[in-house]
Design an enzyme around this catalytic site. Structure first.
Site, PDB file in Angstrom:
ATOM      1  N   CYS A 115       0.858  -1.181   0.000  1.00  0.00           N
ATOM      2  CA  CYS A 115       0.000   0.000   0.000  1.00  0.00           C
ATOM      3  C   CYS A 115       0.894   1.231   0.000  1.00  0.00           C
ATOM      4  O   CYS A 115       1.885   1.263   0.731  1.00  0.00           O
ATOM      5  CB  CYS A 115      -0.893  -0.012   1.242  1.00  0.00           C
ATOM      6  SG  CYS A 115      -1.956   1.432   1.390  1.00  0.00           S
ATOM      7  N   HIS A 157      -8.927  -3.583  -2.293  1.00  0.00           N
ATOM      8  CA  HIS A 157      -7.983  -2.755  -1.545  1.00  0.00           C
ATOM      9  C   HIS A 157      -8.451  -1.293  -1.532  1.00  0.00           C
ATOM     10  O   HIS A 157      -8.465  -0.644  -0.479  1.00  0.00           O
ATOM     11  CB  HIS A 157      -6.594  -2.894  -2.179  1.00  0.00           C
ATOM     12  CG  HIS A 157      -5.510  -2.132  -1.503  1.00  0.00           C
ATOM     13  ND1 HIS A 157      -4.443  -2.742  -0.880  1.00  0.00           N
ATOM     14  CD2 HIS A 157      -5.316  -0.802  -1.354  1.00  0.00           C
ATOM     15  CE1 HIS A 157      -3.643  -1.822  -0.366  1.00  0.00           C
ATOM     16  NE2 HIS A 157      -4.159  -0.623  -0.647  1.00  0.00           N
ATOM     17  N   GLU A 158      -8.849  -0.781  -2.699  1.00  0.00           N
ATOM     18  CA  GLU A 158      -9.218   0.636  -2.788  1.00  0.00           C
ATOM     19  C   GLU A 158     -10.568   0.902  -2.115  1.00  0.00           C
ATOM     20  O   GLU A 158     -10.733   1.929  -1.444  1.00  0.00           O
ATOM     21  CB  GLU A 158      -9.232   1.095  -4.249  1.00  0.00           C
ATOM     22  CG  GLU A 158      -7.899   0.959  -4.978  1.00  0.00           C
ATOM     23  CD  GLU A 158      -6.713   1.573  -4.241  1.00  0.00           C
ATOM     24  OE1 GLU A 158      -6.903   2.544  -3.485  1.00  0.00           O
ATOM     25  OE2 GLU A 158      -5.599   1.057  -4.394  1.00  0.00           O
ATOM     26  N   HIS A 161     -10.110   1.261   1.511  1.00  0.00           N
ATOM     27  CA  HIS A 161      -9.631   2.584   1.936  1.00  0.00           C
ATOM     28  C   HIS A 161     -10.802   3.525   2.230  1.00  0.00           C
ATOM     29  O   HIS A 161     -10.736   4.337   3.161  1.00  0.00           O
ATOM     30  CB  HIS A 161      -8.753   3.211   0.848  1.00  0.00           C
ATOM     31  CG  HIS A 161      -7.306   2.840   0.942  1.00  0.00           C
ATOM     32  ND1 HIS A 161      -6.546   3.077   2.053  1.00  0.00           N
ATOM     33  CD2 HIS A 161      -6.471   2.262   0.032  1.00  0.00           C
ATOM     34  CE1 HIS A 161      -5.300   2.663   1.834  1.00  0.00           C
ATOM     35  NE2 HIS A 161      -5.232   2.161   0.625  1.00  0.00           N
TER      36      HIS A 161
HETATM   37 ZN    ZN Z   1      -3.585   1.276  -0.186  1.00  0.00          ZN
END
Ligand code: ZN
Length: 206
Positions: A115, A157-158, A161
């Site tokens: 990341c 993953h995004e 966030h």
């Molecule tokens: Zn990330």
């Protein structure tokens, strides 16, 4: 080359903005010059890092905005076998606004990921193999994406966030490694070989 002035600072883990739930963007706000300029800056920041995805909280903006791009230039250090094993192919640049992600099926795959907000480390993160995302694009038009393999990993993953979740929250903690040690000891290994090298010592307790 993008001008350096358009590259934003990427905040690192420990910054509270990464732990907030980002707010949705209204279509009217999305159309404003400020947000349209921010999208260009996020694209340039992602490319300069370099990374294959960037979520707005990573540049300190707690809004539901993500940019993604996985061009062939980013695949250079992987062999064709590794690309196939990761189910990783080219993903053109695109923007996701207010995404909702649904996991499809029950297949889970493990891979090392990193990341830009956890600089210098990578870790094995189990992720769903296939996901479906509904979102708006940068013009406010609805888009639906079904993705498998590496692209599905990027999407998870995004979207994490935007919910204040980082990859370290989902990692196999014993596999956390510096990028340097990954390159030195682990890059050429299979996931099973990595677990054999880094997993619980024989006789150890959980
Ligand atoms: Zn990330």
């Amino acid at each position: 080359m993008a001008p350096a002035a358009s590259v934003l600072e990427i905040v690192q883990t420990g910054d509270p903005v990464l732990r907030q739930r980002a707010r949705p963007l209204a279509v009217e706000e999305l159309a404003t010059p400020r947000i349209q300029e921010l999208i260009v800056q996020m694209r340039d920041t992602m490319r300069a890092a370099p990374g294959v995805g960037l979520a707005a909280p990573q540049i300190g903006e707690s809004i539901q905005l993500v940019v993604i791009e996985d061009p062939p230039q980013r695949h250079g250090e992987l062999t064709p076998e590794q690309l196939a094993q990761r189910e990783r192919g080219e993903v053109p640049f695109h923007v996701l606004v207010n995404p909702t992600l649904v996991i499809e099926g029950d297949e889970v795959v493990e891979a090392f990921e990193g990341c830009l907000s956890f600089d210098g480390f990578v870790m094995i993160v189990p992720r769903a193999r296939t996901v479906r995302v509904e979102a708006l694009d940068e013009r406010g038009e609805p888009v639906v994406t079904t993705a498998t393999g590496w692209y599905a990993r990027i999407l998870q993953h995004e979207c994490d966030h935007l919910a204040g979740v980082l990859c370290c929250d989902r990692m196999e903690s014993r596999t956390l490694t510096t990028a340097e040690n990954y390159a030195r000891h682990l890059r050429s290994k299979t996931i099973d070989e990595v677990h054999a090298l880094l997993g619980q010592p024989r006789g150890g307790s959980k």
